[in-house]
Enzyme design. Structure first.
Site, mmCIF file in Angstrom:
data_model
loop_
_atom_site.group_PDB
_atom_site.id
_atom_site.type_symbol
_atom_site.label_atom_id
_atom_site.label_comp_id
_atom_site.label_asym_id
_atom_site.label_seq_id
_atom_site.Cartn_x
_atom_site.Cartn_y
_atom_site.Cartn_z
ATOM 1 N N MET A 10 0.964 -1.182 0.036
ATOM 2 C CA MET A 10 0.003 -0.078 0.134
ATOM 3 C C MET A 10 0.802 1.167 -0.001
ATOM 4 S SD MET A 10 -2.615 -1.305 2.793
ATOM 5 C CE MET A 10 -1.455 -1.944 4.003
ATOM 6 N N GLN A 52 -10.959 3.294 0.385
ATOM 7 C CA GLN A 52 -10.702 4.555 0.947
ATOM 8 C C GLN A 52 -11.447 5.651 0.045
ATOM 9 O OE1 GLN A 52 -6.617 5.139 -0.005
ATOM 10 N NE2 GLN A 52 -5.875 3.813 1.722
ATOM 11 N N THR A 83 2.342 1.463 5.962
ATOM 12 C CA THR A 83 1.479 2.872 5.343
ATOM 13 C C THR A 83 1.182 3.501 6.593
ATOM 14 O OG1 THR A 83 -0.344 3.648 4.321
ATOM 15 C CG2 THR A 83 -0.611 1.119 5.190
ATOM 16 N N ASN A 84 1.231 4.833 6.485
ATOM 17 C CA ASN A 84 0.472 5.971 7.307
ATOM 18 C C ASN A 84 -1.064 5.856 7.258
ATOM 19 O OD1 ASN A 84 2.697 7.745 8.560
ATOM 20 N ND2 ASN A 84 3.504 7.116 6.722
ATOM 21 N N THR A 85 -1.448 6.016 6.214
ATOM 22 C CA THR A 85 -3.106 6.065 5.941
ATOM 23 C C THR A 85 -3.757 5.114 6.699
ATOM 24 O OG1 THR A 85 -2.575 7.582 4.146
ATOM 25 C CG2 THR A 85 -4.852 6.373 4.555
ATOM 26 N N CYS A 196 3.607 10.089 4.422
ATOM 27 C CA CYS A 196 3.096 9.082 3.712
ATOM 28 C C CYS A 196 4.527 8.327 3.274
ATOM 29 C CB CYS A 196 2.587 9.542 2.622
ATOM 30 S SG CYS A 196 2.230 8.513 0.960
ATOM 31 N N THR A 197 4.198 6.817 3.258
ATOM 32 C CA THR A 197 5.615 6.068 3.171
ATOM 33 C C THR A 197 6.177 6.260 1.786
ATOM 34 O OG1 THR A 197 4.130 4.175 2.823
ATOM 35 C CG2 THR A 197 5.079 4.411 4.783
ATOM 36 N N GLU A 198 5.609 6.908 0.776
ATOM 37 C CA GLU A 198 6.013 7.069 -0.664
ATOM 38 C C GLU A 198 6.889 8.522 -0.847
ATOM 39 O OE1 GLU A 198 3.348 3.948 -0.944
ATOM 40 O OE2 GLU A 198 2.835 5.852 -0.397
#
Length: 230
Positions: A10, A52, A83-85, A196-198
């Protein structure tokens, strides 16, 4: 060494970074041929992203709860949600398992407190920037959180979903993010959370003069620390 259960995919672009950082950190700490004991369950992000958009967070949470249950049954000693979200649905995941989850916001807050910083700018998906599930974890640690204004939030979110999650790194987007970071700093932010991990694929420390807290790196290193605790 404990076995880390990774809920990834994700997106998989950042899950790769988790796997790399975790194994590099284990090698750095233990030397030789050591690598991490971990299980990775990579979900189909299209399904999660649809939940989401549709606001079906409970369904997404129960899906990830089943994933966490599979990791526990497979031998994981604790869970890392890559993932943060999706920490928004952590309660649904916790209901399904008997092992702990290493919360990404708590790990990040601990690092910020060590730096004696009390006012941070937060970049992430619109869900992370606008809703309380993430900010409240930081604020409970006496960290004041600033987020971009609405037009800038739209840019940050668009770049995450339409570019970074697809492995598309655009110089123009780096320029836009640098401008957004500057506006947060001008508003009083002493540091920036890459929430956000990206985002760490696009923005590096050299892109700004204030400290960056890359949640992917922080979370992965904290996972290693937890795995090596006696």
């Amino acid at each position: 060494m404990k076995t880390i259960g990774l809920i990834g995919g994700m997106s998989w672009e950042s899950s790769v970074e988790y796997y790399r950082i975790i194994n590099e950190e284990v090698k750095s700490r233990l030397g030789g041929f050591h690598s991490a004991k971990c299980l990775l369950y990579s979900v189909d992000f299209a399904e999660v992203e649809r939940y989401q958009v549709e606001g079906k967070w409970e369904r997404a949470g129960k899906l990830l709860g089943e994933v966490a249950y599979s990791l526990e049954k497979g031998g994981a000693d604790f869970i890392v949600i890559c993932t943060n979200t999706m920490h928004k649905v952590i309660e649904y995941i916790e209901e399904r398992i008997n092992i702990p989850i290493l919360h990404i916001a708590d790990a990040t807050a601990n690092q910020i407190k060590k730096s004696k910083i009390r006012r941070v700018g937060l970049l992430g998906t619109k869900y992370t920037m606008e809703q309380d599930f993430y900010k409240s974890r930081l604020e409970s640690n006496e960290i004041m959180v600033l987020v971009p204004d609405l037009p800038d939030r739209e840019i940050v979110n668009m770049v995450i979903y339409q570019e970074l999650c697809l492995g598309d790194i655009q110089q123009s987007s780096r320029g836009n993010y640098k401008g957004i970071i500057k506006r947060l700093v001008d508003a009083g932010a002493e540091a920036i959370i890459l929430g956000c991990t990206e985002i760490g694929l696009l923005i590096k420390q050299e892109d700004t003069e204030v400290p960056l807290f890359d949640t992917t790196v922080i979370h992965a290193i904290e996972a290693v620390k937890m795995a090596l605790e006696r």
